[in-house]
Design a protein around this motif. Structure first.
Motif: not given
Length: 475
Positions: A91-92, A139-140, A164-168, A198-199
């Motif tokens: 959780l980034n 990495l979120m 891999h990165t993705f956005n919340q 982070h849910g």
């Protein structure tokens, strides 16, 4: 639990909000519907409090002691098979603002010039090299950390690890009294938006396309942890146990100390395991909740979750985690952020368990006082793993309180020529304009309080044991 129906006023509020949200061009349709859904649940006032009389202490079947988990396979080929089913997700989304930094918190230097992210990459690289497996790192990010993180991960392109990165999700802050999105009030800056806790990891993993991509590669479990928890490393015992027992979800918990009394705990409730947070506790039971006699464990936010189960529950819109209202003030507007926590999802998964893990798996760096611990001789660094020094007899870490002069990382580093030896330290409290020389040793209970308006320098090589120091004459 069925959601209550909305009153006429609330229905009007919601439809007005819906049309306002529809006009926000900055976010996707998934984000719009996720946000409206969250607000609708909030307005319907779904019961958040628990019936205290129904709470039961979970048995060892529900919260499995770490020592009773099945041992890991000795054959490296079997270990490789296990690891090839795993993905690590950090959780980034957080910025290092509380520690005086501007970028993602994960790029604060922790030890030997290495950042949180460097250490995470080194750990997974050494696993991949040792077993010939392919554990990817996800990495979120949030919209706050996305751009910086994209630049930072470029330096790992030559490493043997897929990143891999993705956005919340990005949700609009709600103006509390009018119930309209803040961006509709003319605030088009980042301040108009927030990441909803982070849910949100579960829907975001699905919406980003990463979930289906991982499943197509034969991945089965994701290990989710905060990027600032140095103890959250891959654990083969836990992974092996979950695969063998078909547990869809495991929350790592660890024994509470007096420093953790506010942390969420696991309970058995109406036949299911669930997370109990302090916000859900009726006022008259808060002291009982904080007692370390009754509630002996707390949530480390190290979570292991089955990827197929995430897909099933997200597609069925079944993850109705408790809503955490977070009031703030932006540009003189009182705003509301509605958030959820990933740990609260435990009750929706099949065969969910907790595992009571050693304290070493919980080593978060939330403030410079934590940085002092991990940079000291209390720990060593090996293959990216921060390992506790066996020379310390006391299983608990020293308690450290540093004054506001040490709050920012740059100020903290500037005030120490080198980090003192604290192997035999019980507690340290520092207040005022204090500066530390090199090669200092602190033992027992130490209080260093500079007199107002005076600079207090602790000389090189000083050994301070069970003392209160207010001026040079006390050293």
């Amino acid at each position: 639990m069925a959601a209550a129906t909305l009153s006429t006023t609330d229905s009007e509020k919601l439809s007005k909000l819906q049309s306002a949200v529809a006009g926000l061009s900055q976010i996707s349709d998934n984000e719009k519907s996720g946000f409206v859904n969250l607000v609708s649940r909030y307005l319907s006032g779904e019961a958040q409090h628990v019936d205290w009389s129904k709470i039961q202490t979970p048995t060892d079947k529900v919260v499995v002691p770490y020592d009773s988990l099945a041992p890991t396979p000795e054959d490296p080929a079997e270990t490789k098979k296990l690891l090839d089913k795993l993905v690590v997700l950090k959780l980034n989304g957080g910025l290092g603002t509380t520690m005086g930094c501007t970028g993602p918190k994960s790029v604060i230097e922790v030890r030997n010039g290495l950042t949180f992210l460097d250490l995470i990459v080194i750990q997974i690289e050494s696993l991949n090299s040792k077993y010939g497996c392919n554990v990817p790192l996800l990495l979120m990010n949030s919209f706050n950390t996305h751009d910086d993180t994209q630049k930072i991960v470029e330096k790992y392109t030559k490493s043997n690890i897929e990143i891999h990165t993705f956005n919340q999700s990005q949700y609009p802050r709600l103006v509390a009294d009018e119930f309209v999105p803040l961006p509709c009030k003319g605030n088009t800056s980042k301040d108009g938006w927030y990441p909803p806790g982070h849910g949100d990891v579960f829907p975001s993993l699905k919406n980003s396309g990463k979930l289906d991509a991982l499943l197509s590669k034969g991945k089965e479990y994701v290990f989710v942890a905060n990027s600032d928890n140095l103890g959250a490393v891959v654990d083969l015992k836990i992974l092996n146990h979950l695969i063998r027992n078909k547990n869809e979800y495991c929350m790592e918990v660890t024994p509470k100390t007096l420093a953790d009394v506010k942390g969420g705990t696991l309970i058995s409730y109406e036949g299911k395991v669930q997370l109990l947070e302090i916000a859900q506790v009726p006022d008259e039971h808060v002291n009982e909740f904080k007692s370390i006699e009754k509630f002996k464990i707390f949530n480390t936010n190290n979570l292991w979750v089955n990827l197929n189960a995430i897909k099933r529950l997200v597609e069925a819109d079944a993850l109705k985690m408790e809503i955490i209202p977070n009031p703030k003030e932006v540009d003189e507007f009182k705003v509301l952020q509605l958030e959820t926590a990933a740990g609260a999802a435990i009750k929706f998964y099949d065969h969910a368990i907790g595992s009571n893990v050693p304290r070493s798996r919980f080593l978060p760096v939330k403030a410079t006082s934590d940085l002092l611990l991990v940079q000291s001789d209390l720990y060593t660094l090996n293959d990216g793993f921060v390992i506790r020094n066996k020379a310390r007899a006391n299983p608990a870490n020293p308690s450290i309180e540093l004054g506001p002069e040490f709050k920012k990382v740059a100020d903290f580093l500037g005030r120490f020529k080198s980090i003192p030896s604290i192997i035999d330290l019980d507690s340290l409290k520092v207040t005022g304009n204090v500066w530390f020389g090199a090669n200092i040793t602190l033992k027992g209970k130490v209080v260093i309080a500079a007199k107002p308006g005076e600079k207090l320098e602790i000389p090189n090589g000083a050994v301070i044991e069970n003392k209160e120091i207010n001026g040079p004459e006390d050293i």
